[in-house]
Design a protein around this motif. Sequence first.
Motif, PDB file in Angstrom:
ATOM      1  N   GLY A  36     -13.619   1.278  -0.051  1.00 23.53           N
ATOM      2  CA  GLY A  36     -12.517   0.466  -0.552  1.00 23.53           C
ATOM      3  C   GLY A  36     -11.132   1.027  -0.355  1.00 23.53           C
ATOM      4  O   GLY A  36     -10.159   0.490  -0.908  1.00 23.53           O
ATOM      5  N   LEU A  37     -10.999   2.085   0.431  1.00 21.17           N
ATOM      6  CA  LEU A  37      -9.657   2.557   0.758  1.00 21.17           C
ATOM      7  C   LEU A  37      -8.955   1.530   1.636  1.00 21.17           C
ATOM      8  O   LEU A  37      -9.585   0.843   2.441  1.00 21.17           O
ATOM      9  CB  LEU A  37      -9.720   3.892   1.499  1.00 21.17           C
ATOM     10  CG  LEU A  37     -10.070   5.135   0.678  1.00 21.17           C
ATOM     11  CD1 LEU A  37     -10.151   6.342   1.595  1.00 21.17           C
ATOM     12  CD2 LEU A  37      -9.052   5.378  -0.422  1.00 21.17           C
ATOM     13  N   GLN A  38      -7.664   1.437   1.504  1.00 19.62           N
ATOM     14  CA  GLN A  38      -6.877   0.530   2.313  1.00 19.62           C
ATOM     15  C   GLN A  38      -6.178   1.302   3.437  1.00 19.62           C
ATOM     16  O   GLN A  38      -5.760   2.453   3.248  1.00 19.62           O
ATOM     17  CB  GLN A  38      -5.829  -0.178   1.454  1.00 19.62           C
ATOM     18  CG  GLN A  38      -6.424  -1.030   0.358  1.00 19.62           C
ATOM     19  CD  GLN A  38      -7.245  -2.193   0.913  1.00 19.62           C
ATOM     20  OE1 GLN A  38      -6.798  -2.891   1.821  1.00 19.62           O
ATOM     21  NE2 GLN A  38      -8.430  -2.378   0.373  1.00 19.62           N
ATOM     22  N   VAL A  39      -6.070   0.673   4.595  1.00 19.35           N
ATOM     23  CA  VAL A  39      -5.413   1.313   5.724  1.00 19.35           C
ATOM     24  C   VAL A  39      -3.999   1.743   5.353  1.00 19.35           C
ATOM     25  O   VAL A  39      -3.547   2.842   5.728  1.00 19.35           O
ATOM     26  CB  VAL A  39      -5.395   0.367   6.939  1.00 19.35           C
ATOM     27  CG1 VAL A  39      -4.503   0.929   8.049  1.00 19.35           C
ATOM     28  CG2 VAL A  39      -6.804   0.136   7.467  1.00 19.35           C
ATOM     29  N   LEU A  40      -3.292   0.897   4.612  1.00 16.98           N
ATOM     30  CA  LEU A  40      -1.915   1.229   4.251  1.00 16.98           C
ATOM     31  C   LEU A  40      -1.839   2.483   3.374  1.00 16.98           C
ATOM     32  O   LEU A  40      -0.866   3.239   3.459  1.00 16.98           O
ATOM     33  CB  LEU A  40      -1.254   0.054   3.533  1.00 16.98           C
ATOM     34  CG  LEU A  40      -0.947  -1.173   4.398  1.00 16.98           C
ATOM     35  CD1 LEU A  40      -0.392  -2.301   3.532  1.00 16.98           C
ATOM     36  CD2 LEU A  40       0.038  -0.829   5.511  1.00 16.98           C
ATOM     37  N   GLN A  41      -2.853   2.707   2.520  1.00 19.20           N
ATOM     38  CA  GLN A  41      -2.881   3.917   1.707  1.00 19.20           C
ATOM     39  C   GLN A  41      -2.932   5.162   2.590  1.00 19.20           C
ATOM     40  O   GLN A  41      -2.146   6.102   2.436  1.00 19.20           O
ATOM     41  CB  GLN A  41      -4.106   3.930   0.791  1.00 19.20           C
ATOM     42  CG  GLN A  41      -4.119   2.928  -0.330  1.00 19.20           C
ATOM     43  CD  GLN A  41      -5.444   2.979  -1.073  1.00 19.20           C
ATOM     44  OE1 GLN A  41      -6.375   2.251  -0.751  1.00 19.20           O
ATOM     45  NE2 GLN A  41      -5.543   3.859  -2.050  1.00 19.20           N
ATOM     46  N   MET A  42      -3.883   5.172   3.503  1.00 21.44           N
ATOM     47  CA  MET A  42      -4.073   6.333   4.373  1.00 21.44           C
ATOM     48  C   MET A  42      -2.883   6.516   5.314  1.00 21.44           C
ATOM     49  O   MET A  42      -2.454   7.642   5.589  1.00 21.44           O
ATOM     50  CB  MET A  42      -5.380   6.178   5.144  1.00 21.44           C
ATOM     51  CG  MET A  42      -6.602   6.182   4.247  1.00 21.44           C
ATOM     52  SD  MET A  42      -8.163   6.069   5.152  1.00 21.44           S
ATOM     53  CE  MET A  42      -8.163   4.323   5.631  1.00 21.44           C
ATOM     54  N   MET A  43      -2.330   5.413   5.787  1.00 22.27           N
ATOM     55  CA  MET A  43      -1.179   5.464   6.683  1.00 22.27           C
ATOM     56  C   MET A  43       0.038   6.054   5.978  1.00 22.27           C
ATOM     57  O   MET A  43       0.805   6.825   6.572  1.00 22.27           O
ATOM     58  CB  MET A  43      -0.877   4.053   7.192  1.00 22.27           C
ATOM     59  CG  MET A  43       0.182   3.974   8.255  1.00 22.27           C
ATOM     60  SD  MET A  43       0.355   2.264   8.851  1.00 22.27           S
ATOM     61  CE  MET A  43      -1.184   2.066   9.759  1.00 22.27           C
ATOM     62  N   GLU A  44       0.213   5.717   4.722  1.00 17.22           N
ATOM     63  CA  GLU A  44       1.329   6.247   3.948  1.00 17.22           C
ATOM     64  C   GLU A  44       1.221   7.764   3.831  1.00 17.22           C
ATOM     65  O   GLU A  44       2.203   8.503   4.021  1.00 17.22           O
ATOM     66  CB  GLU A  44       1.368   5.619   2.560  1.00 17.22           C
ATOM     67  CG  GLU A  44       2.577   5.996   1.724  1.00 17.22           C
ATOM     68  CD  GLU A  44       3.873   5.400   2.243  1.00 17.22           C
ATOM     69  OE1 GLU A  44       4.945   5.961   1.937  1.00 17.22           O
ATOM     70  OE2 GLU A  44       3.829   4.379   2.955  1.00 17.22           O
ATOM     71  N   ASN A  45       0.013   8.248   3.523  1.00 19.60           N
ATOM     72  CA  ASN A  45      -0.198   9.688   3.409  1.00 19.60           C
ATOM     73  C   ASN A  45       0.038  10.385   4.751  1.00 19.60           C
ATOM     74  O   ASN A  45       0.624  11.471   4.806  1.00 19.60           O
ATOM     75  CB  ASN A  45      -1.606   9.978   2.904  1.00 19.60           C
ATOM     76  CG  ASN A  45      -1.793   9.581   1.449  1.00 19.60           C
ATOM     77  OD1 ASN A  45      -0.855   9.579   0.666  1.00 19.60           O
ATOM     78  ND2 ASN A  45      -3.014   9.240   1.076  1.00 19.60           N
ATOM     79  N   ALA A  46      -0.441   9.760   5.832  1.00 19.48           N
ATOM     80  CA  ALA A  46      -0.265  10.338   7.169  1.00 19.48           C
ATOM     81  C   ALA A  46       1.211  10.429   7.533  1.00 19.48           C
ATOM     82  O   ALA A  46       1.690  11.461   8.021  1.00 19.48           O
ATOM     83  CB  ALA A  46      -1.015   9.505   8.195  1.00 19.48           C
TER      84      ALA A  46
END
Length: 246
Positions: A34-44
């Motif tokens: 359930g992680l969202q791409v935008l979550q991971m992209m923000e961290n990256a």
Amino acid sequence: MSSDQFQTATGRQIPAVTAAEMREVDRVAVEEVGLQVLQMMENAGRALAWHVRDIGDSPVVVVAGNGGNGGGGLVCARHLANRGVTVEVILDRPAADLTGAAAHQFETLSAMDVPTHETVNDVLQSREPSVIVDALVGYGLEGALRTPASTLVDAITMAGRGETSVVSLDVPSGRNATTGNAFVPVVEPDRTVTLALPKTGLDCGVGRLFLADIGMPAVVYERAGITYDSPFEDGDWIELTPSESV
């Protein structure tokens, strides 16, 4: 799981993954956990911006493609602008052709009036940037880059021959993430900020290699069949070198 590994400064072994294995990790993260791409992209993008500021100063030029890699570069541009860094963006396509998360990130940059260029031009030479961010292509590259991405890589290479530093996101554009094969042209950065897990092809030609935490919980790796013990402790990234045991 590949046997190729990297290690931390203390000798701790970090497993590396192929592009196919990383693709499965991303699938599990989004579809099952359930992680969202935008979550991971923000961290990256936030981690990338820190490394850009660590290696240089204003001005910065972010060269971005579509998809997750380009989106991470656009997040980086936003964080740099928020901290008063002079930043411009060069896209490898018209902004109207961006899709998904990259289009979402570009919409925010547009509202911030961050200068954006949609064609190959002399920005890299005329601005004499302190740092160029390579966010063109991620781990999915299987063959040589085509235009206009190849032309942009040539421009990055020319600009990087002077005092300009180059930082690549995840995998230097033009390099196969699994085999390490360098196609022509290829970005040869001073630093690479790879995401979640190092890729098996990052054992040479990537400058200093840093692994950034993008918020993947251990259950993602467990379901993807990867033995994983987080190396980050209290930090958000860690420097890696090829394992001496490999």
